[in-house]
Design a protein around this motif. Structure first.
Motif, PDB file in Angstrom:
ATOM      1  N   GLU A  91       0.813  -1.215   0.000  1.00  0.00           N
ATOM      2  CA  GLU A  91       0.000   0.000   0.000  1.00  0.00           C
ATOM      3  C   GLU A  91       0.849   1.269   0.000  1.00  0.00           C
ATOM      4  OE1 GLU A  91      -3.238  -0.189  -0.270  1.00  0.00           O
ATOM      5  OE2 GLU A  91      -3.234  -2.378  -0.150  1.00  0.00           O
ATOM      6  N   LEU A  92       2.101   1.159  -0.425  1.00  0.00           N
ATOM      7  CA  LEU A  92       2.998   2.307  -0.356  1.00  0.00           C
ATOM      8  C   LEU A  92       2.970   3.120  -1.649  1.00  0.00           C
ATOM      9  CD1 LEU A  92       6.035   0.628   1.442  1.00  0.00           C
ATOM     10  CD2 LEU A  92       4.211   1.992   2.448  1.00  0.00           C
ATOM     11  N   GLY A  93       3.942   4.001  -1.788  1.00  0.00           N
ATOM     12  CA  GLY A  93       4.029   4.946  -2.896  1.00  0.00           C
ATOM     13  C   GLY A  93       4.313   6.325  -2.322  1.00  0.00           C
ATOM     14  N   ASP A  94       4.596   7.272  -3.199  1.00  0.00           N
ATOM     15  CA  ASP A  94       4.877   8.642  -2.751  1.00  0.00           C
ATOM     16  C   ASP A  94       3.612   9.259  -2.168  1.00  0.00           C
ATOM     17  OD1 ASP A  94       7.566   8.809  -3.337  1.00  0.00           O
ATOM     18  OD2 ASP A  94       7.259   9.589  -5.358  1.00  0.00           O
ATOM     19  N   GLY A 119       2.034  17.643  -0.299  1.00  0.00           N
ATOM     20  CA  GLY A 119       0.587  17.506  -0.392  1.00  0.00           C
ATOM     21  C   GLY A 119       0.118  16.096  -0.693  1.00  0.00           C
ATOM     22  N   HIS A 120      -1.185  15.953  -0.774  1.00  0.00           N
ATOM     23  CA  HIS A 120      -1.815  14.655  -0.999  1.00  0.00           C
ATOM     24  C   HIS A 120      -1.487  14.101  -2.376  1.00  0.00           C
ATOM     25  CE1 HIS A 120      -4.446  14.047   2.501  1.00  0.00           C
ATOM     26  NE2 HIS A 120      -4.560  15.365   2.536  1.00  0.00           N
ATOM     27  N   THR A 121      -1.365  12.768  -2.424  1.00  0.00           N
ATOM     28  CA  THR A 121      -1.233  12.033  -3.684  1.00  0.00           C
ATOM     29  C   THR A 121      -2.156  10.816  -3.583  1.00  0.00           C
ATOM     30  OG1 THR A 121       0.438  10.375  -3.108  1.00  0.00           O
ATOM     31  CG2 THR A 121       1.237  12.621  -3.558  1.00  0.00           C
ATOM     32  N   PRO A 122      -2.296  10.038  -4.655  1.00  0.00           N
ATOM     33  CA  PRO A 122      -3.099   8.811  -4.547  1.00  0.00           C
ATOM     34  C   PRO A 122      -2.563   7.811  -3.534  1.00  0.00           C
ATOM     35  CG  PRO A 122      -2.787   9.406  -6.851  1.00  0.00           C
ATOM     36  CD  PRO A 122      -1.890  10.303  -6.052  1.00  0.00           C
ATOM     37  N   TRP A 123      -1.333   8.030  -3.038  1.00  0.00           N
ATOM     38  CA  TRP A 123      -0.702   7.083  -2.129  1.00  0.00           C
ATOM     39  C   TRP A 123      -0.600   7.645  -0.708  1.00  0.00           C
ATOM     40  CZ3 TRP A 123      -0.904   2.888  -4.745  1.00  0.00           C
ATOM     41  CH2 TRP A 123      -0.823   2.955  -6.133  1.00  0.00           C
TER      42      TRP A 123
END
Length: 466
Positions: A91-94, A119-123
Motif C-alpha cells: 500500500e505504499l508509494g509517494d 501535499g496529498h497524492t493517490p498514495w
C-alpha cells in the motif's frame, strides 16, 4: 519563461517519462497559505544551473512548483511497495512527495529534484501529505553532516515554511509545516522493483532495469543486463553501509522503500549520530527489537538487497544473482577503507583494504572498551598520531595507524585548531530546533551548516556525494 536565468549548466532531461505512466501518477502540489524561504542550497543549485534564481523565482518553483523550463510538465508521485521492518506492505508509494524535475549535471549524471511534504497524492492513505518544519530542519542537518563526512547522500536543496498548523502524535502539536526539496541521483527504490514483481510485470521490470543502467548508472546494457544492474546495486549499497559505520550514523528506518538503487542515502526520519561506539544504539523509538541498530545496519542493507534479488527472479535465473549477492560482504570490507582513511587524514584506498580492516577492528574494539566519543577520536587522530593523553589502551590503534602515511596537508586546516570537533548529536539538534520554535531564531541553524561545511573542507569530502 523569459524571466528564468538560462545558465549553460541547466540541462533539463525528464528521462523518467521514458518509463511510462505505469510507474507514476501525475499530481498537483498543495496550495500552501504561506511561502517563507528558510534554506536554499546554492552550492547544490550551482551544479544544475539554478543558483541564479532570485528568491521570488525560487519560491515560484519550490513552493508553488511552477514547472522548470523543458522539464516535467506536472509532478509525478512514484509507485512502489516495500518491506517495513520486514513486513511486506503493498500500500505504499509517494504519499507526501513527488518527482518535480530532472537535470543532467555537466559530467552527465542525472539528478532529480524530489519533494517531501508537498501535499496529498493517490498514495497518501490516511496521511495529510505534509512535513513538519522540525522534520525539514532535521533533514537539512542530516544531509549536510553526511555530505561533510563523505557519505553518498541526497542533499537538502530547499526548505520553505508553508504556514499550516499540523497535528502529530510524536511531537507537541499543533506544529509548524514545511515543504522540502531534495536533490538526488534518483528515487528508484528496491521497493519499486518489488511492486513489479508483486504484479508479475515482466515487461516493465525489464524496462526499469534498462532505465537504471542507461539513465541512472550511465552504462550500456551488456549480455546479461539484469545481473549487470544487480552487481552495480550490490557494490553501491555495500559502499553505503561502510560509510554509515565510519560516520557513526544510524539511519533508523532501513526499509526496502528507503533503499535507493544508486546506493545513495536518503529519506531521513528518526536518524541519529551515535555518541559512542555502541552496536545496539538505535535511532527510532519504535524500533523495539533494534532491527536497524547501529551495528546491524550492514546486515539490514544486505537483507534489503536480497529482496531485490528475489524481485529480479521474475526476469532472471537465480545463480547469477546469488553469485553477485555473495560479493556484498567482501565489497563492504573493501569499501570500508576509503571513508575510514579519509576521516583519519591518511593516504590509501581500496588497495589497502586488508590493513584498513585491521585498523577498523582496532578502532572499534577500543572505542567499545573505552566508550570514548566517536567524533573526538577522529578529530584527535586525524593525521594518524594520537595525543599523549590517549593511554596504553590505545596502543593497538597506534600500531595500526602507523601503517598508513598521513596526507601531505596533515592538520593544516584551521578546523584542527578548534577546541572541539564538529558533531551532530541529538542534544544539539534539539537546541537548534528550540531556537527556531521558541524565538524564530534561525541563526543557530545557519551557523551550524557553515560549521559542518567547514568540517567537510577539512576532511576533503566535498565531492564524496558524486
Amino acid at each position: 519563461m523569459a524571466d528564468f536565468p538560462q545558465a549553460p549548466s541547466y540541462v533539463a532531461d525528464p528521462a523518467i517519462l521514458k518509463l511510462g505512466d505505469a510507474f507514476y501518477d501525475a499530481v498537483e502540489a498543495a496550495d500552501f497559505p504561506r511561502a517563507i524561504l528558510r534554506f536554499r542550497n546554492d552550492r547544490a543549485a550551482a551544479e544544475i544551473g539554478l543558483a541564479g534564481l532570485s528568491d521570488r523565482q525560487w519560491l515560484d518553483h519550490f513552493a508553488r512548483f511552477r514547472p522548470l523550463p523543458g522539464n516535467l510538465p506536472r509532478p509525478l508521485a512514484l509507485r512502489y511497495h516495500g518491506h517495513q521492518f520486514r513486513t511486506y506492505n503493498p500500500e505504499l508509494g509517494d504519499g507526501r512527495g513527488f518527482t518535480f524535475a530532472q537535470m543532467r549535471r555537466l559530467d552527465g549524471a542525472l539528478l532529480e529534484l524530489g519533494t517531501k511534504g508537498s501535499g496529498h497524492t493517490p498514495w497518501s492513505r490516511f496521511g495529510d501529505g505534509r512535513l513538519t518544519l522540525k522534520g525539514g530542519v532535521r533533514e537539512v542537518l542530516a544531509t549536510e553532516m553526511l555530505e561533510a563526512l563523505g557519505v553518498k547522500t541526497s542533499r537538502s536543496f530547499s526548505l520553505i515554511e508553508t504556514g499550516e498548523a499540523l497535528q502529530r502524535n510524536d511531537e507537541p502539536s499543533p506544529t509548524r509545516s514545511a515543504v522540502l526539496v531534495r536533490m538526488s541521483l534518483g528515487h528508484i527504490r528496491i521497493g519499486t522493483f518489488q511492486r513489479l514483481a508483486y504484479f508479475g510485470d515482466t515487461e516493465n521490470m525489464r524496462r526499469l532495469v534498462d532505465y537504471c543502467l542507461a539513465e541512472m548508472y550511465g552504462v550500456e546494457p551488456g549480455e546479461d543486463p539484469v545481473a549487470q544492474f544487480f552487481e552495480l546495486v550490490v557494490e553501491s549499497t555495500a559502499a553505503l553501509a561502510a560509510s554509515y559505520m565510519v560516520a557513526g550514523f544510524v539511519h533508523g528506518v532501513l526499509n526496502t522503500d528507503n533503499i535507493n538503487v544508486m546506493g545513495e542515502s536518503f529519506d531521513y526520519g528518526p536518524w541519529r549520530f551515535a555518541p559512542t561506539f555502541d552496536p545496539g544504539f538505535t535511532a527510532a523509538y519504535f524500533d523495539h527489537a533494534g532491527l536497524y541498530a547501529f551495528g546491524r545496519q550492514p546486515d539490514a542493507i544486505l537483507w534489503n538487497v536480497a529482496q531485490l534479488a528475489v524481485s529480479l527472479r521474475l526476469i532472471s535465473e537465480a545463480p547469477p544473482l546469488i553469485e553477485r549477492l555473495e560479493r556484498f560482504e567482501p565489497l563492504y570490507r573493501r569499501h570500508y577503507a576509503a571513508p575510514l582513511l579519509r576521516r583519519l587524514g591518511l593516504a590509501g584506498g581500496e588497495a589497502d583494504a586488508d590493513r584498513a580492516w585491521q585498523l577498523k577492528d582496532a578502532i572499534d574494539e577500543t572505542l567499545i572498551a573505552t566508550q570514548w566519543p566517536i567524533d573526538r577520536f577522529f578529530f584527535d587522530g586525524f593525521g594518524g598520531a594520537l595525543p599523549a593523553g590517549y593511554g596504553a589502551e590505545w596502543d593497538r590503534v597506534r600500531t595500526a595507524l602507523a601503517g598508513f602515511p598521513p596526507l601531505p596537508s596533515g592538520r593544516a586546516h584551521p578546523y584542527f585548531s578548534d577546541a572541539e570537533p564538529c558533531s551532530m548529536l541529538i542534544d544539539e539538534v534539539e537546541t537548534i530546533w528550540s531556537a527556531i520554535d521558541r524565538d524564530d531564531n534561525w541563526s543557530p541553524l545557519h551557523a551550524k551548516v557553515a560549521a559542518i561545511r567547514r568540517l567537510g573542507e577539512a576532511l576533503g569530502s566535498r565531492t564524496a556525494h558524486r
